[in-house]
Design an enzyme around this catalytic site. Sequence first.
Site, PDB file in Angstrom:
ATOM      1  N   ASP A 103       0.033 -27.909  41.806  1.00 51.14           N
ATOM      2  CA  ASP A 103      -0.500 -26.696  41.171  1.00 51.14           C
ATOM      3  C   ASP A 103      -0.006 -25.423  41.870  1.00 51.14           C
ATOM      4  O   ASP A 103      -0.369 -24.315  41.471  1.00 51.14           O
ATOM      5  CB  ASP A 103      -2.041 -26.737  41.107  1.00 51.14           C
ATOM      6  N   HIS A 104       0.844 -25.594  42.905  1.00 52.65           N
ATOM      7  CA  HIS A 104       1.465 -24.450  43.585  1.00 52.65           C
ATOM      8  C   HIS A 104       2.994 -24.504  43.524  1.00 52.65           C
ATOM      9  O   HIS A 104       3.655 -23.531  43.871  1.00 52.65           O
ATOM     10  CB  HIS A 104       0.984 -24.374  45.035  1.00 52.65           C
ATOM     11  N   HIS A 143      -5.559 -27.897  55.051  1.00 52.85           N
ATOM     12  CA  HIS A 143      -5.584 -28.384  53.660  1.00 52.85           C
ATOM     13  C   HIS A 143      -4.442 -29.383  53.487  1.00 52.85           C
ATOM     14  O   HIS A 143      -4.632 -30.477  52.975  1.00 52.85           O
ATOM     15  CB  HIS A 143      -5.422 -27.194  52.731  1.00 52.85           C
ATOM     16  N   ASP A 198      -4.076 -22.236  49.389  1.00 52.07           N
ATOM     17  CA  ASP A 198      -5.379 -22.902  49.417  1.00 52.07           C
ATOM     18  C   ASP A 198      -5.975 -22.935  50.825  1.00 52.07           C
ATOM     19  O   ASP A 198      -6.912 -23.684  51.103  1.00 52.07           O
ATOM     20  CB  ASP A 198      -5.261 -24.339  48.893  1.00 52.07           C
ATOM     21  N   HIS A 214       1.423 -29.026  47.024  1.00 48.63           N
ATOM     22  CA  HIS A 214       0.646 -29.483  45.863  1.00 48.63           C
ATOM     23  C   HIS A 214       1.218 -28.934  44.559  1.00 48.63           C
ATOM     24  O   HIS A 214       1.640 -27.781  44.490  1.00 48.63           O
ATOM     25  CB  HIS A 214      -0.824 -29.079  46.007  1.00 48.63           C
ATOM     26  N   HIS A 259      -6.758 -19.736  44.187  1.00 49.87           N
ATOM     27  CA  HIS A 259      -7.608 -20.177  43.069  1.00 49.87           C
ATOM     28  C   HIS A 259      -8.760 -19.214  42.836  1.00 49.87           C
ATOM     29  O   HIS A 259      -9.282 -18.614  43.787  1.00 49.87           O
ATOM     30  CB  HIS A 259      -8.231 -21.558  43.359  1.00 49.87           C
ATOM     31  N   HIS A 316       2.324 -24.496  50.023  1.00 45.64           N
ATOM     32  CA  HIS A 316       2.196 -25.920  50.344  1.00 45.64           C
ATOM     33  C   HIS A 316       2.685 -26.712  49.147  1.00 45.64           C
ATOM     34  O   HIS A 316       2.971 -26.156  48.094  1.00 45.64           O
ATOM     35  CB  HIS A 316       0.770 -26.285  50.764  1.00 45.64           C
TER      36      HIS A 316
END
Length: 293
Positions: free
Chosen positions: A93-94, A148, A165, A91, A204, A89
Amino acid sequence: MSDDEDKRADDSAAKGAGKGAGERAGEGAGQGEAITPDVIVVPMRRDNYAYVVADESGRACFIDPCEADVAERVLVERGLTLVAVLSTHYHSDHTGANLALASAHSGLRVLGSAVDADRIPALTEALRPGDSFSIGSLSGYVLDVSCHTRGHIAFVFGRALFTGDALFAGGCGRFFEGTGEDAYRALYQSLGRLPDDMLVYFGHEYTLRNLEFAAAIDPSNAAVHAKLRVVRSLVEERRPTVPTTLGEERAYNPFLRAHVETVARGVRARIPATDLHSPASVLAGLRRLKDSF
Ligand code: FE
Ligand code: ZN
Protein backbone atom coordinates in the site's frame (compact mmCIF):
# COMPACT_ATOMS: atom_id res chain seq x y z
CA MET A 1 -4.62 -4.39 5.45
CA SER A 2 -5.86 -1.10 6.72
CA ASP A 3 -4.64 -1.17 10.24
CA ASP A 4 -0.93 -1.31 9.62
CA GLU A 5 -0.27 1.61 11.88
CA ASP A 6 3.22 2.20 12.80
CA LYS A 7 4.61 2.99 16.08
CA ARG A 8 6.47 5.96 17.11
CA ALA A 9 7.11 7.64 20.35
CA ASP A 10 8.93 10.80 20.55
CA ASP A 11 8.70 13.64 22.91
CA SER A 12 10.25 16.33 24.83
CA ALA A 13 11.93 14.02 27.32
CA ALA A 14 14.03 12.63 24.50
CA LYS A 15 14.99 16.08 23.38
CA GLY A 16 16.53 16.78 26.70
CA ALA A 17 18.34 13.47 26.58
CA GLY A 18 21.45 14.73 24.90
CA LYS A 19 20.64 14.06 21.27
CA GLY A 20 21.58 17.46 19.92
CA ALA A 21 18.19 18.74 18.82
CA GLY A 22 18.48 20.28 15.40
CA GLU A 23 21.55 18.29 14.52
CA ARG A 24 19.83 17.21 11.36
CA ALA A 25 16.71 19.27 11.57
CA GLY A 26 17.16 20.62 8.09
CA GLU A 27 20.01 22.95 8.84
CA GLY A 28 22.54 20.37 7.76
CA ALA A 29 26.23 20.53 7.18
CA GLY A 30 26.95 24.18 6.72
CA GLN A 31 24.78 24.77 3.69
CA GLY A 32 22.10 26.79 5.39
CA GLU A 33 18.54 25.78 5.96
CA ALA A 34 17.19 23.29 3.44
CA ILE A 35 14.18 24.42 1.44
CA THR A 36 10.79 23.26 2.69
CA PRO A 37 8.83 22.39 -0.45
CA ASP A 38 5.09 22.72 -0.95
CA VAL A 39 3.53 19.31 -0.51
CA ILE A 40 0.66 17.94 -2.59
CA VAL A 41 -1.46 15.50 -0.60
CA VAL A 42 -2.74 12.64 -2.77
CA PRO A 43 -5.26 10.26 -1.18
CA MET A 44 -5.00 6.72 -2.52
CA ARG A 45 -6.97 3.54 -1.90
CA ARG A 46 -9.29 3.76 1.04
CA ASP A 47 -7.18 5.61 3.59
CA ASN A 48 -3.60 5.86 2.26
CA TYR A 49 -1.80 9.13 1.63
CA ALA A 50 0.85 9.57 -1.03
CA TYR A 51 2.63 12.89 -1.44
CA VAL A 52 4.30 14.90 -4.19
CA VAL A 53 7.05 17.42 -3.74
CA ALA A 54 8.53 19.33 -6.66
CA ASP A 55 11.24 21.89 -7.18
CA GLU A 56 10.67 25.26 -8.86
CA SER A 57 11.23 23.80 -12.33
CA GLY A 58 8.59 21.11 -11.83
CA ARG A 59 10.88 18.12 -11.22
CA ALA A 60 8.86 16.01 -8.84
CA CYS A 61 9.03 12.97 -6.64
CA PHE A 62 6.16 10.86 -5.41
CA ILE A 63 6.36 9.51 -1.89
CA ASP A 64 4.65 6.14 -1.27
CA PRO A 65 2.37 5.96 -4.34
CA CYS A 66 0.27 2.79 -4.58
CA GLU A 67 -2.06 3.70 -7.46
CA ALA A 68 -0.26 4.59 -10.70
CA ASP A 69 -3.35 5.95 -12.47
CA VAL A 70 -4.04 8.37 -9.65
CA ALA A 71 -0.37 9.38 -9.58
CA GLU A 72 -0.26 10.01 -13.34
CA ARG A 73 -3.39 12.13 -13.21
CA VAL A 74 -1.92 14.38 -10.52
CA LEU A 75 1.34 14.79 -12.48
CA VAL A 76 -0.56 15.83 -15.63
CA GLU A 77 -2.90 18.19 -13.77
CA ARG A 78 0.02 19.90 -12.09
CA GLY A 79 2.31 19.89 -15.12
CA LEU A 80 5.07 18.08 -13.22
CA THR A 81 7.87 15.82 -14.46
CA LEU A 82 8.31 12.72 -12.33
CA VAL A 83 11.99 12.09 -11.62
CA ALA A 84 11.82 9.86 -8.55
CA VAL A 85 9.70 7.71 -6.26
CA LEU A 86 10.54 7.50 -2.57
CA SER A 87 9.42 4.45 -0.58
CA THR A 88 9.26 4.64 3.22
CA HIS A 89 8.91 0.84 3.45
CA TYR A 90 8.10 -2.13 1.25
CA HIS A 91 4.40 -2.75 2.04
CA SER A 92 2.32 -2.79 -1.12
CA ASP A 93 0.00 0.00 0.00
CA HIS A 94 3.12 2.23 -0.14
CA THR A 95 4.93 0.78 -3.18
CA GLY A 96 2.10 -0.57 -5.34
CA ALA A 97 2.68 1.96 -8.12
CA ASN A 98 6.48 1.67 -8.29
CA LEU A 99 6.69 -0.79 -11.18
CA ALA A 100 4.08 0.90 -13.35
CA LEU A 101 5.61 4.33 -12.80
CA ALA A 102 9.12 3.00 -13.51
CA SER A 103 8.02 1.52 -16.82
CA ALA A 104 6.09 4.65 -17.83
CA HIS A 105 8.89 7.10 -16.93
CA SER A 106 12.22 6.03 -18.34
CA GLY A 107 15.17 6.65 -16.06
CA LEU A 108 12.91 6.97 -13.03
CA ARG A 109 14.83 6.81 -9.77
CA VAL A 110 13.30 4.71 -6.98
CA LEU A 111 14.78 5.37 -3.54
CA GLY A 112 14.23 3.19 -0.49
CA SER A 113 15.93 1.52 2.43
CA ALA A 114 18.92 -0.74 1.79
CA VAL A 115 17.47 -3.09 4.42
CA ASP A 116 14.38 -3.64 2.25
CA ALA A 117 16.23 -3.38 -1.07
CA ASP A 118 15.00 -6.73 -2.39
CA ARG A 119 11.40 -6.04 -1.43
CA ILE A 120 10.89 -2.55 -2.80
CA PRO A 121 9.74 -2.85 -6.43
CA ALA A 122 11.96 -1.16 -9.06
CA LEU A 123 14.43 0.15 -6.45
CA THR A 124 17.41 1.94 -7.99
CA GLU A 125 19.01 3.65 -4.97
CA ALA A 126 19.43 1.88 -1.63
CA LEU A 127 19.56 4.36 1.23
CA ARG A 128 20.99 4.18 4.74
CA PRO A 129 19.96 6.33 7.72
CA GLY A 130 21.77 9.65 7.52
CA ASP A 131 22.08 9.55 3.73
CA SER A 132 21.09 12.65 1.87
CA PHE A 133 19.83 12.91 -1.68
CA SER A 134 18.62 15.47 -4.20
CA ILE A 135 15.40 15.72 -6.17
CA GLY A 136 16.02 18.43 -8.74
CA SER A 137 17.14 21.38 -6.65
CA LEU A 138 15.58 20.03 -3.44
CA SER A 139 17.62 18.19 -0.88
CA GLY A 140 16.38 15.61 1.59
CA TYR A 141 17.79 13.12 4.04
CA VAL A 142 16.91 9.78 5.59
CA LEU A 143 16.02 8.91 9.19
CA ASP A 144 15.84 5.40 10.64
CA VAL A 145 12.36 4.75 12.05
CA SER A 146 12.41 0.96 11.83
CA CYS A 147 9.89 -1.08 13.88
CA HIS A 148 6.77 -1.39 11.70
CA THR A 149 9.24 -2.98 9.30
CA ARG A 150 12.95 -3.54 9.80
CA GLY A 151 13.84 -1.17 7.00
CA HIS A 152 11.30 1.57 7.59
CA ILE A 153 12.76 5.02 6.95
CA ALA A 154 11.42 8.57 7.07
CA PHE A 155 12.27 11.35 4.62
CA VAL A 156 12.97 14.96 5.56
CA PHE A 157 12.91 17.98 3.24
CA GLY A 158 13.47 21.16 5.24
CA ARG A 159 10.63 21.21 7.76
CA ALA A 160 8.57 18.53 5.96
CA LEU A 161 8.76 15.05 7.50
CA PHE A 162 7.32 12.02 5.70
CA THR A 163 6.73 9.22 8.17
CA GLY A 164 4.93 6.47 6.23
CA ASP A 165 3.56 4.03 8.79
CA ALA A 166 6.12 4.89 11.49
CA LEU A 167 4.12 7.81 12.89
CA PHE A 168 0.52 8.78 12.31
CA ALA A 169 -1.46 11.69 13.66
CA GLY A 170 -2.36 10.55 17.15
CA GLY A 171 -0.82 7.10 16.76
CA CYS A 172 1.66 4.88 14.99
CA GLY A 173 1.81 1.72 12.90
CA ARG A 174 1.82 -1.82 14.19
CA PHE A 175 5.13 -3.23 15.42
CA PHE A 176 5.21 -5.95 12.74
CA GLU A 177 8.99 -6.37 12.75
CA GLY A 178 10.03 -4.57 15.91
CA THR A 179 9.66 -4.21 19.68
CA GLY A 180 8.97 -1.48 22.19
CA GLU A 181 12.73 -0.83 22.23
CA ASP A 182 12.72 -0.35 18.46
CA ALA A 183 9.75 1.98 18.77
CA TYR A 184 11.59 3.95 21.41
CA ARG A 185 14.61 4.31 19.13
CA ALA A 186 12.46 5.39 16.19
CA LEU A 187 10.05 7.73 17.90
CA TYR A 188 12.14 9.17 20.70
CA GLN A 189 15.71 9.00 19.41
CA SER A 190 15.42 9.42 15.62
CA LEU A 191 12.42 11.75 15.59
CA GLY A 192 13.42 13.23 18.93
CA ARG A 193 16.10 15.27 17.19
CA LEU A 194 13.54 17.14 15.18
CA PRO A 195 11.99 20.42 16.31
CA ASP A 196 8.33 20.93 17.21
CA ASP A 197 7.62 22.92 14.06
CA MET A 198 8.26 19.97 11.73
CA LEU A 199 5.25 19.26 9.52
CA VAL A 200 4.24 15.61 9.74
CA TYR A 201 2.97 13.93 6.56
CA PHE A 202 1.85 10.43 7.51
CA GLY A 203 0.80 7.32 5.59
CA HIS A 204 -2.82 6.72 6.60
CA GLU A 205 -5.94 8.59 7.63
CA TYR A 206 -6.40 6.89 10.98
CA THR A 207 -6.44 10.10 12.99
CA LEU A 208 -9.94 9.96 14.45
CA ARG A 209 -9.64 6.39 15.69
CA ASN A 210 -6.15 7.08 17.03
CA LEU A 211 -7.40 10.03 19.06
CA GLU A 212 -10.30 8.01 20.43
CA PHE A 213 -7.70 5.55 21.70
CA ALA A 214 -5.62 8.43 23.10
CA ALA A 215 -8.68 9.75 24.94
CA ALA A 216 -9.28 6.32 26.48
CA ILE A 217 -5.68 5.96 27.68
CA ASP A 218 -4.99 9.55 28.68
CA PRO A 219 -8.43 11.01 29.52
CA SER A 220 -7.11 13.95 31.53
CA ASN A 221 -5.10 15.30 28.58
CA ALA A 222 -6.89 18.41 27.31
CA ALA A 223 -4.80 18.43 24.11
CA VAL A 224 -6.35 15.09 23.10
CA HIS A 225 -9.89 16.39 23.48
CA ALA A 226 -9.14 19.66 21.70
CA LYS A 227 -7.64 17.83 18.73
CA LEU A 228 -10.53 15.36 18.71
CA ARG A 229 -12.98 18.21 18.19
CA VAL A 230 -10.99 19.58 15.27
CA VAL A 231 -10.54 16.17 13.68
CA ARG A 232 -14.21 15.22 14.03
CA SER A 233 -15.27 18.22 12.00
CA LEU A 234 -12.54 17.65 9.38
CA VAL A 235 -13.63 14.04 8.98
CA GLU A 236 -17.29 15.08 8.76
CA GLU A 237 -16.35 17.39 5.89
CA ARG A 238 -14.27 14.58 4.36
CA ARG A 239 -11.12 16.67 4.60
CA PRO A 240 -7.67 15.20 5.30
CA THR A 241 -6.21 15.65 8.77
CA VAL A 242 -2.70 15.92 7.31
CA PRO A 243 -0.34 17.57 8.06
CA THR A 244 0.09 17.95 11.77
CA THR A 245 3.21 19.17 13.55
CA LEU A 246 5.60 17.24 15.73
CA GLY A 247 4.85 19.71 18.52
CA GLU A 248 1.14 18.87 18.36
CA GLU A 249 1.88 15.17 18.24
CA ARG A 250 4.04 15.50 21.33
CA ALA A 251 1.04 17.04 23.08
CA TYR A 252 -1.60 14.39 22.29
CA ASN A 253 -0.08 11.30 20.69
CA PRO A 254 0.33 8.64 23.40
CA PHE A 255 3.16 6.98 21.47
CA LEU A 256 5.19 10.18 21.88
CA ARG A 257 4.11 10.45 25.52
CA ALA A 258 5.14 7.05 26.85
CA HIS A 259 7.36 8.78 29.41
CA VAL A 260 4.43 10.79 30.77
CA GLU A 261 3.01 9.59 34.06
CA THR A 262 -0.66 9.67 33.06
CA VAL A 263 -0.01 7.65 29.88
CA ALA A 264 2.10 5.07 31.72
CA ARG A 265 -0.63 4.71 34.33
CA GLY A 266 -3.28 4.34 31.64
CA VAL A 267 -1.34 1.38 30.25
CA ARG A 268 -0.53 -0.06 33.65
CA ALA A 269 -4.20 -0.02 34.61
CA ARG A 270 -4.91 -2.34 31.68
CA ILE A 271 -1.66 -4.36 31.60
CA PRO A 272 -0.47 -4.60 35.21
CA ALA A 273 3.00 -5.99 34.35
CA THR A 274 4.04 -2.83 32.53
CA ASP A 275 7.25 -1.27 33.79
CA LEU A 276 6.20 2.32 34.41
CA HIS A 277 9.76 3.59 34.32
CA SER A 278 10.63 2.24 30.90
CA PRO A 279 9.14 4.17 27.98
CA ALA A 280 9.91 1.16 25.75
CA SER A 281 7.78 -1.05 27.98
CA VAL A 282 4.97 1.51 27.97
CA LEU A 283 5.22 1.70 24.17
CA ALA A 284 4.92 -2.07 23.85
CA GLY A 285 1.89 -1.97 26.14
CA LEU A 286 0.29 0.89 24.22
CA ARG A 287 0.72 -0.99 20.97
CA ARG A 288 -0.81 -4.17 22.40
CA LEU A 289 -3.79 -2.21 23.67
CA LYS A 290 -4.23 -0.31 20.40
CA ASP A 291 -4.05 -3.55 18.38
CA SER A 292 -7.28 -4.65 20.03
CA PHE A 293 -8.92 -1.27 20.51
FE1 FE B 1 0.45 1.25 5.29
ZN1 ZN C 1 2.92 -0.49 6.31
